[in-house]
Design a protein around this motif. Structure first.
Motif, PDB file in Angstrom:
ATOM      1  N   PHE A  98     -70.136  -1.870 -52.696  1.00 34.74           N
ATOM      2  CA  PHE A  98     -69.871  -0.440 -52.829  1.00 34.74           C
ATOM      3  C   PHE A  98     -68.477  -0.189 -53.410  1.00 34.74           C
ATOM      4  N   PHE A 100     -66.199   1.822 -52.220  1.00 37.18           N
ATOM      5  CA  PHE A 100     -65.168   1.843 -51.165  1.00 37.18           C
ATOM      6  C   PHE A 100     -65.425   0.753 -50.122  1.00 37.18           C
ATOM      7  N   ASN A 102     -67.065  -0.246 -47.871  1.00 40.31           N
ATOM      8  CA  ASN A 102     -67.959   0.046 -46.740  1.00 40.31           C
ATOM      9  C   ASN A 102     -68.028  -1.077 -45.706  1.00 40.31           C
ATOM     10  N   MET A 104     -67.261  -2.476 -41.856  1.00 43.10           N
ATOM     11  CA  MET A 104     -67.154  -1.859 -40.534  1.00 43.10           C
ATOM     12  C   MET A 104     -65.715  -2.063 -40.039  1.00 43.10           C
ATOM     13  N   PRO A 105     -64.971  -0.988 -39.850  1.00 39.66           N
ATOM     14  CA  PRO A 105     -63.553  -1.150 -39.492  1.00 39.66           C
ATOM     15  C   PRO A 105     -63.325  -1.865 -38.160  1.00 39.66           C
ATOM     16  N   VAL A 106     -64.317  -1.812 -37.261  1.00 35.43           N
ATOM     17  CA  VAL A 106     -64.091  -2.424 -35.939  1.00 35.43           C
ATOM     18  C   VAL A 106     -64.512  -3.898 -35.911  1.00 35.43           C
ATOM     19  N   LEU A 107     -65.046  -4.384 -37.030  1.00 36.51           N
ATOM     20  CA  LEU A 107     -65.454  -5.782 -37.055  1.00 36.51           C
ATOM     21  C   LEU A 107     -64.495  -6.582 -37.937  1.00 36.51           C
ATOM     22  N   GLU A 111     -67.093 -11.126 -38.928  1.00 42.18           N
ATOM     23  CA  GLU A 111     -68.220 -10.372 -38.347  1.00 42.18           C
ATOM     24  C   GLU A 111     -68.893  -9.464 -39.375  1.00 42.18           C
ATOM     25  N   LEU A 115     -72.964  -9.739 -40.558  1.00 40.93           N
ATOM     26  CA  LEU A 115     -73.948  -8.669 -40.294  1.00 40.93           C
ATOM     27  C   LEU A 115     -75.334  -8.912 -40.912  1.00 40.93           C
ATOM     28  N   PRO A 116     -75.415  -9.180 -42.230  1.00 40.81           N
ATOM     29  CA  PRO A 116     -76.767  -9.355 -42.806  1.00 40.81           C
ATOM     30  C   PRO A 116     -77.519 -10.536 -42.194  1.00 40.81           C
ATOM     31  N   LEU A 118     -77.558 -11.361 -39.145  1.00 42.83           N
ATOM     32  CA  LEU A 118     -78.136 -11.011 -37.837  1.00 42.83           C
ATOM     33  C   LEU A 118     -79.594 -10.589 -38.006  1.00 42.83           C
ATOM     34  N   LEU A 119     -79.952 -10.245 -39.234  1.00 42.20           N
ATOM     35  CA  LEU A 119     -81.326  -9.819 -39.490  1.00 42.20           C
ATOM     36  C   LEU A 119     -82.203 -10.993 -39.914  1.00 42.20           C
ATOM     37  N   TYR A 147     -59.037  -7.787 -39.537  1.00 42.10           N
ATOM     38  CA  TYR A 147     -59.840  -6.563 -39.611  1.00 42.10           C
ATOM     39  C   TYR A 147     -59.619  -5.937 -40.986  1.00 42.10           C
ATOM     40  N   ARG A 163     -70.200 -10.585 -48.001  1.00 42.69           N
ATOM     41  CA  ARG A 163     -71.288 -10.016 -47.213  1.00 42.69           C
ATOM     42  C   ARG A 163     -72.550  -9.864 -48.066  1.00 42.69           C
TER      43      ARG A 163
END
Lengths: 242, 388
Positions: A98, A100, A102, A104-107, A111, A115-116, A118-119, A147, A163
């Motif tokens: 993207f 910007f 995109n 996750m600021p808390v990960l 992490e 994310l992908p 985990l699926l 972070y 990612r």
């Protein structure tokens, strides 16, 4: 049918139309688009704002629904999938980059890249190996536990690219990937994307305003008022790169 | 397929000020919820522990408590002669004919008068109640104007301490001993010789007859015979049952009041949680769009936000409960509406109250979070991504 790089198409788009409703008005965005994208291609979609290039990208990525026509990616007609199936399909087949980033600021970087995965059915250890490999590829092995807020824009975009590639998807879609970056960082990101195509045979579809970004692509297609044209401004033939 | 738990947890941490404020609102509600239940439980426990299962209380039919009851000497003698009454090691009957009278004496701190139970006791009274023991001084001598006071009375009422005098029944009574009855209702009574007290208060009849059963299982046959005897107008209850009945009205009132209040309060807390969660969703529209684009299902988004709200509720619940648990250090006294006397008891936290309170807090979190979570889950991906 062969294409620019002589490989079979991975994306086949036929008679694709999409319009938006604003009140009682119907505004056509894409009109009867037909073209293919070869496997391993690096394609830039250009055009003025509102030309429908982002909409086309979203349709190929399976996050928007077409009104008419079909999109086949790797032989699968994604226009016939339910919302649930589409989500699962995206997880396995599409990497997103993207403007910007995109993240996750808390990960942490690790992490976010994980994310992908985990699926997928991968074990914890397998996931760690994949994530480390992806972060190594984008040159951020030393930023694993950082972070997003602790990273520069260019670094964040590289995490986002990690990612996007970590689950080894069929296509990568990039919406203005250099739009928020300074010249140097933008150059690095484009180089990275170029490497993904050359060394790892990735297919990238990129929407951009930036002529320098488009230069890196092997094929440039223009969209104007919902009609696809070749680089020379002539209406495109159904087969790209001819 | 789930969004990691740490995502929900860290988002709470990231906006910790909002989290703490919202959780505090819920904590207050849980505090009130737990405290009223603890109060009702404390009252129930105090009264129920006052009785023992193998003791029987005989009072006048349709009297709710000893205060309203009257058992005349003839009737008391008939009960005394029943075969179910146990005998002590010395061969004497373990039966006490007692008088219960309410008097009004001023409290030490406020000087305001409150009702206190005076119990006229027989020699067997102490034997019937092993939880009562003399902690200071001595027992009253028969035939003298001497009494002993429960430790709650000694501490909280004027003239209740050892060596002090109390005035009632137109006589001065010297407190010669203090007895400790644990957390039972006896701690809030004054005991004296039954014959002396009957004279002083000009009462011709006892209030109750209590005795120990020779055989614990013989209660039903005793009850049937005594209540069917045409010479008697009495009712027999097991002592545990008798005291539980006494606590019921008050405990029920406390529970209903507590639950009604907290349900009303909880509306406020739930709305607070809802606002917080709607704001959380609004601030993370792009994140939600991204997660959906990456392939996470709507259910995963829903679960992540509901989880966040549940954690918020749990945080409030734990905070509220830990506050409420300190209430156990406080002893309060209130009117026992069944006997119209003062009763001292403590807030009592039980496992049952613990999980009910946590469930209540998590429930508030759920109700507050479910609508915002649905909004998050139903977001259009393209529109969500465009809002960056």
């Amino acid at each position: 049918m062969g294409m620019g790089n002589g490989k079979p198409p991975i994306v086949e788009i036929a008679h694709l139309s999409k319009s938006y409703r604003r009140g009682s008005q119907t505004i056509p965005v894409l009109e009867d688009i037909t073209f293919d994208i070869a496997d391993g291609e690096f394609l830039a979609l250009m055009g003025p704002s509102g030309s429908g290039k982002s909409t086309l990208l979203n349709l190929i990525a399976g996050i928007d629904k077409a009104d008419e026509g079909t999109i086949r990616v790797g032989g699968v007609d994604i226009t016939s999938l339910s919302e649930r199936e589409l989500a699962a399909w995206r997880a396995a087949n599409v990497g997103f980059i993207f403007q910007f980033y995109n993240l996750m600021p808390v990960l942490t970087a690790f992490e976010n890249v994980e994310l992908p995965l985990l699926l997928t059915g991968l074990s914890r250890n397998e996931r760690r190996e994949h994530v480390e490999l992806a972060l190594q590829l984008v040159g951020l092995s030393d930023r694993v536990d950082h972070y997003p807020a602790q990273l520069s824009g260019g670094q964040q975009q590289r995490v986002a690219i990690a990612r996007a590639v970590v689950s080894d998807p069929a296509i990568l879609v990039a919406d203005e990937p250099t739009g928020d970056l300074d010249r140097v960082s933008a150059g690095e990101i484009l180089q990275l994307m170029d490497r993904l195509v050359r060394e790892f045979d990735k297919t990238i579809i990129m929407v951009t305003h930036d002529p320098r970004a488009a230069e890196k692509a092997r094929i440039i297609r223009h969209l104007e008022k919902g009609i696809l044209t070749d680089s020379d401004g002539q209406p495109a033939s159904p087969v790209a790169g001819s | 397929m789930a969004i990691p738990f740490s995502y929900s947890l860290r988002n709470l941490w990231t906006r910790r000020l909002t989290t703490v404020l919202t959780a505090s609102g819920m904590a207050l509600v849980v505090f009130v919820f737990a405290a009223t239940l603890m109060l009702a439980e404390g009252l129930r426990k105090t009264l129920v522990e006052t009785g023992s299962y193998d003791n029987v209380v005989v009072i006048r039919k349709s009297a709710n408590s000893e205060v309203q009851s009257g058992v005349d000497r003839a009737q008391a003698s008939i009960i005394e002669s029943q075969p179910e009454v146990a005998r002590g090691t010395d061969g004497r009957l373990l039966l006490a004919k007692e008088l219960v009278v309410l008097i009004n004496i001023p409290k030490r701190e406020s000087n305001k008068p409150a009702n206190v139970v005076i119990r006229g006791i027989s020699p067997a009274s102490l034997l019937l109640r092993p939880q009562v023991r003399l902690s200071e001084g001595r027992m009253p001598r028969p035939g003298s104007a001497e009494v002993i006071a429960g430790k709650s009375i000694a501490r909280r009422f004027k003239g209740g301490g050892i060596g002090e005098t109390l005035r009632f029944g137109m006589r001065d009574w010297t407190v010669v001993g203090i007895f400790d009855a644990g957390t039972t209702g006896f701690s809030s009574e004054i005991w004296g010789d039954v014959d002396q007290l009957m004279q002083a208060f000009r009462r011709p009849a006892y209030s109750s007859v209590s005795f120990k059963l020779q055989d614990v299982t013989a209660f039903d046959q005793f009850k049937k015979r005594v209540e069917g005897d045409p010479r008697l107008t009495v009712e027999a209850k097991r002592e545990t049952r008798y005291y539980e009945d006494q606590s019921e009205a008050m405990a029920k009132f406390l529970r209903i009041m507590g639950i009604t209040l907290t349900v009303i309060f909880s509306l406020g807390a739930v709305i607070g949680a809802m606002i917080t969660m709607y704001a959380a969703v609004a601030n993370r529209v792009v994140e939600i769009g991204t997660l959906r684009a990456l392939g996470f299902q709507k259910m995963s988004i829903l679960a992540a936000f509901v989880m966040e709200s549940l954690l918020l509720g749990l945080l409030g619940g734990v905070a509220g409960l830990s506050g409420a648990s300190f209430m156990q250090l406080i002893t309060i006294s209130t009117m026992n509406w069944q006997t119209f006397s003062e009763l001292a008891f403590s807030f009592t936290l039980t496992l049952d109250i613990l999980w009910k309170s946590l469930l209540f807090s998590v429930g508030m979190g759920f109700v507050g979070g479910v609508l915002p979570a649905f909004r998050a889950a139903r977001m259009n991906i393209v529109e969500a991504l465009r809002s960056s």
